[in-house]
Design an enzyme around this catalytic site. Structure first.
Site, mmCIF file in Angstrom:
data_model
loop_
_atom_site.group_PDB
_atom_site.id
_atom_site.type_symbol
_atom_site.label_atom_id
_atom_site.label_comp_id
_atom_site.label_asym_id
_atom_site.label_seq_id
_atom_site.Cartn_x
_atom_site.Cartn_y
_atom_site.Cartn_z
ATOM 1 N N ASP A 154 43.199 4.525 -22.845
ATOM 2 C CA ASP A 154 42.458 3.315 -22.480
ATOM 3 C C ASP A 154 41.799 2.683 -23.705
ATOM 4 O O ASP A 154 41.726 1.453 -23.826
ATOM 5 C CB ASP A 154 41.340 3.650 -21.477
ATOM 6 C CG ASP A 154 41.829 4.390 -20.253
ATOM 7 O OD1 ASP A 154 42.906 5.022 -20.318
ATOM 8 O OD2 ASP A 154 41.134 4.357 -19.232
ATOM 9 N N GLU A 186 51.188 5.914 -12.263
ATOM 10 C CA GLU A 186 51.217 7.358 -11.989
ATOM 11 C C GLU A 186 51.645 7.679 -10.563
ATOM 12 O O GLU A 186 51.623 8.839 -10.161
ATOM 13 C CB GLU A 186 49.855 7.962 -12.295
ATOM 14 C CG GLU A 186 49.515 7.908 -13.780
ATOM 15 C CD GLU A 186 48.072 8.234 -14.093
ATOM 16 O OE1 GLU A 186 47.780 8.527 -15.268
ATOM 17 O OE2 GLU A 186 47.229 8.183 -13.165
ATOM 18 N N LYS A 199 50.720 1.835 -8.762
ATOM 19 C CA LYS A 199 49.284 2.049 -8.947
ATOM 20 C C LYS A 199 48.696 1.034 -9.906
ATOM 21 O O LYS A 199 47.590 0.531 -9.704
ATOM 22 C CB LYS A 199 49.046 3.469 -9.482
ATOM 23 C CG LYS A 199 47.593 3.814 -9.717
ATOM 24 C CD LYS A 199 47.468 5.213 -10.325
ATOM 25 C CE LYS A 199 46.008 5.588 -10.568
ATOM 26 N NZ LYS A 199 45.872 6.898 -11.234
#
Length: 767
Positions: free
Chosen positions: A359, A489, A601
């Protein structure tokens, strides 16, 4: 959680009224930090209801044993966890011998405020005790930006309808246990507890990692704003120390306790000096005084907001949301220490272990390099360079050779410490984010020196990984990458994930491109790096065979790149047809059902289109957006911002605005029903991107700073500032005009489409 209980406000997060069901959510939402430490917004006084106590120190962690039922070669030996640190905020309060507890007494006029403009947290309420004594409590608390090892509390109790006794018991509690401990272990060793006149210190050391921490407190009292002193009773136990002070008050009197506390830790000081450091630091804060330290806090936050603020007119919820995101990012990471990084929950909870993920490179770098000095972003890059050796070790454990590096999905010190196999072994796209961050930094700051000094070694190691990870497919006559998990994921152990394959190709090409540049322009660095890495021309040629022949799954029928091989074998059912009762699917469905579904997702193919937008035309982006967005559930916090940015670029403003609200108010409105666990700190950088890169249309491909400002119908105007190569540029957009203001002493060159515009120093250009 009642999602409407946060009061809309331009500069503050406000909770009016006390609801026990909201306590743990508010503890997250009202969290405070200063880059070196942070804490959830726990009450200072006792609370016997449901609560999640949490105080955290940057860089302090424990290698908790991995909890799995089986073991495979290369599996991480531990799961790193940020440690719930000793608690210094505690203040027991009794009125005529009865303990103040908001879970037990009658509460009225409750108001909590997190003032983001000035960096402080306050609470006011009235409490009626069982014998009907009424008190009014006011507390204000902050963690100092100026002395980042110190926090301060002013806690006041006013007797409203009685004469009697008030008792304060400030304490330090070293016996805190992590909420997420796999085996309910206590991760600290108490080394010493020292008492003083009105101060105390607990010296602790973490098990295994042996970090030393001195947790200190120093207290003072005021009666009706006049300084007073009281005798105390000392209560000392194995893991805690408290001081008990009692005083008589008359009706209308206000008794206040000022408590300074905080941490000195061994990453910054010698272990043998920690107690002395704590005492000196707290004395320094005490000598300045609460009011002076608070004024310093306000000035420091004002300086942060000078560049970081985004102003939205006409939409209070949107304004509140973006400032909340910017505020939390600045509370989490200040950029002063290259040994620290940004955990997905920051200092607001224990989920994800407080560790570093991809991230940082994919989402946070743009925010920090645009709102702060470039050295802040450079420190984030150096964090990964410093851990290159560990990344090579991680790859070696999986069978890679010749200095190939696999950066960890989750880490504290460079070692992989994630405990889910489909992430640890398969989510290898994180390697690409490391290189993209270098490209992003150099392209934006024009600081090419980073590549010969640090970045090239990382690029070579990652290129070697991709070269070894790819497999030649005789059937496809292409190189393929098998057995991976992409950013999405909800699909594991798949082959030829488009995003992963595209990054692998690009990383190799970027490494070779920069090696050529170093050879021509930085001959000494080139020779040093070639010698250090033992790289040869023939090895680079073999890299390029992989890059030039990489396979990308594609559907001729839909004219889109596929998430991975076989994606169209899934039944494609839009999210709009899912009953609300089955959302979020990660909390309502079995994992087996999720893996077999088409639901995404987070952005995956679209993540690649965002990062390499200059390589695809608008029609192509639009076609992919229309194919993938309807089947994306956005159950990752990192998803809505990418969709918002791309939606603006293809003129889908209603969708862009919808996704902006989702990313910006993800925690404030608890979209995923999990805010009690902590905030989504790293995705907050994506919220900033949604405005600056989304609505503002800022791009920086090929070193050219360009804009295409657009505005949602719901807003009257918006403005933001960026620090670009030492210049501060303000962008203003309303429904009728667009302005660029150069607040620096040198000219800035920007592009609007193909048109070059010079914004002269300290001048305004209206478009």
């Amino acid at each position: 959680m009642n999602i409407d209980y946060i009061v809309p406000n331009d500069w503050s997060i406000i909770e009016d009224g006390f609801n026990k069901e909201d306590v743990t959510s508010s503890e997250s939402l009202f969290s405070i930090g200063n880059g070196a430490m942070g804490q959830r917004a726990n009450f200072e006084e006792k609370y016997s209801g449901e609560t999640f106590q949490g105080s955290y120190i940057g860089g302090i962690y424990y290698p908790d044993k991995t909890r799995v039922g089986w073991w495979k070669n290369g599996y991480p030996e531990y799961f790193a966890k940020v440690l719930n640190a000793p608690n210094w905020i505690g203040i027991g309060v009794k009125v005529n011998g009865e303990e103040l507890d908001l879970n037990a007494c009658k509460v009225s006029d409750f108001r909590r405020e997190l003032n983001m403009k000035e960096g402080w947290l306050s609470r006011t309420f009235k409490a009626t005790m069982s014998d009907r004594e009424e008190i009014q409590v006011t507390s204000i608390r902050f963690l100092s930006l100026d002395i980042n090892e110190v926090g301060a509390i002013k806690y006041s109790v006013k007797a409203l309808n009685f004469d009697g006794e008030v008792e304060f018991t400030p304490y330090l509690d070293g016996g805190i246990v992590n909420e997420d401990s796999n085996y309910d272990e206590f991760f600290w060793k108490i080394k010493d507890i020292q008492e003083g006149d009105n101060d105390a210190v607990i010296l602790s050391e973490t098990l295994k990692t042996e970090f030393g921490v001195a947790t200190g407190m120093k207290v003072d009292f005021q009666l009706n704003d006049d300084e007073v002193s009281f005798d105390k009773t000392i209560l000392k136990e194995d893991k805690s120390i408290s001081y008990q002070y009692k005083t008589r008050v008359n009706k209308g009197d206000t008794i206040s306790m000022i408590k300074f506390g905080g941490y000195c830790q061994s990453m910054n000081h010698p272990k043998e000096k920690l107690i002395e450091c704590s005492q000196k630091t707290l004395q320094k804060a005490f000598d300045l005084g609460f009011d002076t330290l608070l004024e310093m806090q306000k000035k420091s936050w004002a300086k942060v907001w000078e560049t970081a603020d985004i102003i939205i007119e006409g939409d209070v919820k949107a304004q509140q949301a973006i400032r909340f995101n910017i505020f939390q990012l600045n509370q989490t990471y200040s950029g002063e220490n290259s040994r620290l990084n940004i955990g997905p929950k920051g200092f607001t909870g224990e989920k994800y272990g407080g560790s570093t993920y991809w991230d940082t490179e994919a989402y946070c770098i743009p925010f920090y390099m645009s709102t702060k000095d470039k050295d802040v972003a450079r420190n984030l890059l150096k964090y990964r360079h410093n851990q290159l050796g560990k990344a090579i070790e991680n790859a070696e454990k999986l069978g890679f050779k010749n200095g190939a590096a696999l950066y960890p999905m989750v880490t504290m010190n460079g070692e992989e410490c994630h405990n889910e196999w489909e992430i640890t072994f398969e989510e290898i796209h994180r390697n690409g984010a490391m290189i993209y961050a270098i490209y992003n930094y150099v392209n934006y700051t024009d600081d090419y020196s980073y590549i010969p000094e640090y970045g090239m070694e990382v690029m070579i190691a990652v290129a070697r990984f991709w070269h070894q990870r790819a497999t030649w497919s005789e059937d496809k006559n292409k190189y393929v990458i098998l057995g991976v998990t992409g950013p999405n994921e909800y699909e594991n152990n798949i082959n030829n994930n488009f995003y992963t394959n595209y990054l692998a190709k690009w990383c190799i090409e970027y490494a070779v491109e920069n090696l050529s540049k170093l050879k021509d322009e930085y001959a000494d660095d080139f020779a040093r790096i070639m010698s250090l890495t033992k790289l040869s021309d023939s090895e680079m040629e073999s890299w390029m065979k992989v890059a030039d022949n990489m396979y990308f799954p594609y559907s001729e029928k839909h004219e889109v790149y596929l998430q991975q091989d076989g994606f169209l074998d899934k039944e494609i059912i839009p999210v709009s047809q899912l009953p609300k009762s089955e959302r979020p699917i990660n909390q309502k469905w079995s994992w087996d059902r999720i893996l077999r579904s088409c639901y995404i997702k987070q952005a995956d193919v679209l993540q690649g289109f965002y990062m390499f937008e200059d390589r695809f035309d608008k029609k192509t982006i639009e076609k992919h957006f229309d194919f993938y967005e309807p089947i994306t559930v956005h159950e990752s916090s990192l998803s809505p911002c990418i969709h918002s940015i791309l939606a603006v670029s293809i003129d889908r403003m209603p969708k862009a605005y919808e996704q902006y609200l989702r990313t910006s108010r993800l925690d404030l409105d608890d979209y995923n029903h999990e805010v009690h666990e902590g905030l989504h700190i790293t995705s907050m950088a994506g919220t900033w991107m949604s405005i600056v890169q989304g609505f503002g249309g800022m791009r920086n491909f090929d070193g050219k700073l360009s804009f295409n400002p657009q505005i949602p119908a719901e807003w009257t105007s918006y403005s933001f500032k960026i620090n670009f190569r030492g210049s501060t540029l303000k962008v203003y957009k309303s429904q009728t005009e667009c302005k660029f203001i150069n607040e620096s002493d040198k000219d800035v060159e920007i592009y609007l489409g193909d048109e070059k515009i010079i914004v002269s120093s300290n001048k305004l250009v209206q478009v």
